[in-house]
Enzyme design. Structure first.
Site, short mmCIF file in Angstrom:
data_model
loop_
_atom_site.label_atom_id
_atom_site.label_comp_id
_atom_site.label_asym_id
_atom_site.label_seq_id
_atom_site.Cartn_x
_atom_site.Cartn_y
_atom_site.Cartn_z
CB CYS A 1 -1.08 -0.15 1.26
SG CYS A 1 -2.22 1.06 1.07
CG HIS B 1 -3.31 -3.26 3.77
ND1 HIS B 1 -2.00 -2.65 4.21
CD2 HIS B 1 -4.04 -2.35 3.21
CE1 HIS B 1 -2.13 -1.52 3.89
NE2 HIS B 1 -3.40 -1.05 3.31
CD GLU C 1 -0.45 -5.47 6.02
OE1 GLU C 1 -0.36 -5.98 4.81
OE2 GLU C 1 -0.63 -4.25 6.31
#
Lengths: 203, 294
Positions: free
Chosen positions: A86, A171, A173
């Site tokens: 990002c 994202h 994560e």
């Protein structure tokens, strides 16, 4: 993967501002050691670096304040594996660190009310699509010949690779799918093994 | 399959604000100063809390004209406040596409018994809390981010410290409880049992926790980060001080480097005067904002 000095791969996570702890959790889950990077000395001995999501203006101002721009650029151009997600994708682009030959368009998908999750087919990942979480996300509006675009959403590039640098607009994560981080850690392992070989061959 | 505004997307934006400073601004020019100083987001409002206190009267959602002007001035996220329980103000803010709505005790509450049903919105909400039960009730209503309330507009950090210590302390207490003790704890906290179980298991709130209310100096910001805040809101502290751009940069730096006292010291030098402050223990009960909401 060959071990680093502590028996684990040592990966820095830029921690000036943003979603750095989520990356640290994934890295720890995958058996790597994460170190928060705030000043140039924190870069010593790293075998990989994550530039997390956050506000790219805040992160870039922080890089400048800390004198991190040149050291980061040098390490990246020297072959250090880097994963940018990002805001991290924006930081890596032509107009910021200038280490990846991509042009990011900030907030390209719109404001927060247009943020979304979607299944992404990512070149190089087997076992089906990865769940991408797009938060005020950028897309890749242009790129040079050295860059491979790995995924698209609505015709726009949202993941790219150039050498050992990997940039994703979403994202990974924040979800429970570790495959993007595994892909990155493969590069980190190769880099660590290469560095170990070259230091062993010196007298 | 594409899905908009899932809870992960809502709470994910707060995750991206971590380690950052969210600054109150009342004009596009102030928003630009905040962005240039490294703010992770701005809170667009008509009057900062110190002025709301001074002027009295009913404090409402800001003029949409002003919010749009601020959205046009900066590229960082723009938040705005709605009154507690005023779901139409929140709908208006959602229609303006603000990035986060703060259902805030700083404005005059519109409903004395109901907070907004935040699940009904695409836009994420941040809500204030003085203790863990209050934080979990707000999360149960759909809040995707929590901030400790502190006492806004005073420049006095004592209430922020009280609230943060209480929230973090109650989380630690839950971690020590056995499974059969958790339902009683949930009852005492007045919080949903599922959320109480999750906090006991994870040792943290299921959403990002910021601090607000009373931060006036870089050292205040670093103190709150040390006590467990994951980022800070600064209301009157910046634009009511003598040198707002310098103080804004300094608070950003101290929030990043809260673990390095020498960096907090360097950031604190030469900032001029802090905001005019009020000692919150000297305020009358009806002047306190933190007890609004429940």
């Amino acid at each position: 993967m060959p071990p680093g000095p502590t028996g684990k791969l040592l990966v820095g996570v830029l921690a000036l501002q943003g979603g750095f702890q989520a990356h640290e959790r994934v890295l720890a889950r995958l058996g790597a050691e994460a170190r928060e990077v705030r000043v140039p000395a924190d870069l010593d001995g790293l075998q990989g670096l994550v530039i997390p999501g956050g506000e790219s203006t805040t992160i870039c101002l922080g890089l400048e304040r800390e004198g991190l721009i040149e050291p980061l650029r040098e390490r990246a151009l020297d072959g250090l594996p880097v994963l940018g997600s990002c805001a991290g994708l924006i930081v890596l682009d032509r107009d910021h660190l200038g280490v990846m030959d991509i042009v990011a368009r900030r907030n390209a998908f719109g404001r927060q009310v247009s943020s979304f999750e979607a299944d992404i087919e990512l070149a190089g990942l087997s076992d089906g699509p990865v769940r991408g979480i797009f938060i005020r996300a950028p897309w890749i509006a242009g790129h040079g010949p050295a860059v491979a675009i790995l995924a698209h959403v609505g015709g726009h590039g949202v993941a790219a690779r150039q050498g050992r640098m990997l940039a994703v607009a979403f994202h990974s994560e924040l979800g429970d799918d570790d495959r993007v981080h595994r892909m990155f850690l493969n590069d980190v392992g190769d880099y660590a093994a290469g560095a170990a070989r070259s230091s062993a061959s010196q007298p | 399959m594409r899905e908009e505004s899932t809870f992960r997307v809502k709470s994910g934006l707060a995750e991206m604000l971590k380690g950052g400073v969210i600054m109150d601004v009342v004009t596009p020019a102030q928003a630009t100063v905040a962005e240039d100083a490294g703010a992770a987001a701005v809170m667009a409002l008509e009057r900062v809390p110190a002025d709301i206190r001074r002027d009295g009267g009913v404090a409402r959602m800001s003029d949409p004209e002003m919010i749009v002007g601020i959205q046009e001035a900066v590229s960082i996220p723009v938040m705005a406040k709605a009154r507690i329980g005023h779901f139409v103000e929140a709908q208006v803010l959602e229609a303006l596409e603000v990035d986060y709505v703060d259902e805030s005790e700083v404005l005059t509450p519109a409903d004395e018994s109901h907070h907004i049903d935040k699940w009904a919105f695409k836009v994420p909400f941040v809500c204030g809390a003085t203790n863990l039960g209050e934080a979990l009730r707000r999360i149960g209503e759909g809040a995707a981010m929590i901030r400790s309330k502190g006492e806004a507009g005073t420049g006095d950090i004592v209430e922020a410290v009280r609230h943060m210590r209480l929230i973090v302390g109650e989380i630690r207490r839950l971690q020590a409880l056995s499974e059969e003790e958790l339902p009683t704890a949930a009852k005492e906290l007045g919080a949903p049992l599922e959320l109480v179980r999750e906090v006991a298991r994870q040792g943290r709130l299921p959403v990002v926790l910021f601090c607000a209310g009373g931060i006036a100096t870089p050292a205040d910001a670093a103190l709150m980060m040390s006590l467990g805040a994951e980022g800070v809101f600064v209301g009157s502290g910046i634009f009511k001080s003598e040198d707002p751009p310098a103080r804004a940069r300094a608070i950003v730096e101290a929030t990043t480097h809260w673990q390095r006292p020498e960096r907090v010291a360097a950031a604190s030098r030469g900032l001029g005067g802090a905001m005019t402050s009020l000692e919150s223990s000297k305020l009358e009960h009806e002047q306190l904002l933190a007890h609004r909401g429940w």
